[in-house]
Design a protein around this motif. Sequence first.
Motif: not given
Length: 301
Positions: A2, A37, A39, A62
């Motif tokens: 990330s 959390n 993406s 993330n």
Amino acid sequence: MSINDLILSPAKPFLKWAGGKTQLIPEISKRIPFNSNQSFTYIEPFVGSGAMFFWVLRNFPNIEKAVVNDLNIELICLYKTIAEDVEPIIVLLHQFEIEYHALTNDLEKKSVYFYSKRELYNLRISENTLQSALFIFLNRTCYNGLYRVNKNNQFNVPIGSYKKPMICDEQNLRTVNRSLQNVKILNTDFEATLDEISDNAFFYIDPPYKALNKTSNFNSYAKNSFDDKEQIRLKEFCDKINLLGHKWLLSNSDSLDGNLETGFFDTLYSDYTINRVLAKRSINSNPNKRGLLNELLISNY
């Protein structure tokens, strides 16, 4: 990997900026359409000092892709130069800080020093490292940290009244350098950021604000002003993002607080969600109009 893997400590804005979003982040944070959390791709077409951008990096570890853009070529050159090699900038800023602070008790020499640096900056003949250091120096020492240029693209903000401003925050500059390593930095029209869309894209859109009156127009961060035609074009840009199935959140001034036509944005964005929130603003030519003002947070969700 990330984009946050290289960040050892949280970065924060390294510039003062009119309209910076630090004061508004608590309200914006309630409206981010992802949890910490998840993406997603983060795109900011008007990055400015990056207050929101750096906050997102801290709180959404993330993120797979981050894109920042601004039409101000000097600002984007500064971001890119810091990302490439921040150490020579730090050396120059240390030198400027020592020299400037040594003149604290001599206002005339202090003024001469400031305006000589402003003149050198406006010549735009220095290599990127020196030009970037001059940008930061002027930002930390000019009136109210305002970045403003005239039609000839000349930075024209006068000296500020700070006695010993921090000019070189080397720890944060190094952290900013690390945080920018996996970030795409663009200098283009905001519409071109549509090309950066990937799965689960989220746009935070913070354009130059619509002025609340004729004397409060501080939106000349680049040589071309952001007028009502540009605000309308920006709304059409938001429509395009919406049609592509991605989310966006936009901030702007609230014309109901000013002396212009009532509800400019209420009419323009009538198909979307409009929230009014309070924000503290310190830059206005009329001291009575500083302080808490309504601002708009508009979204397609």
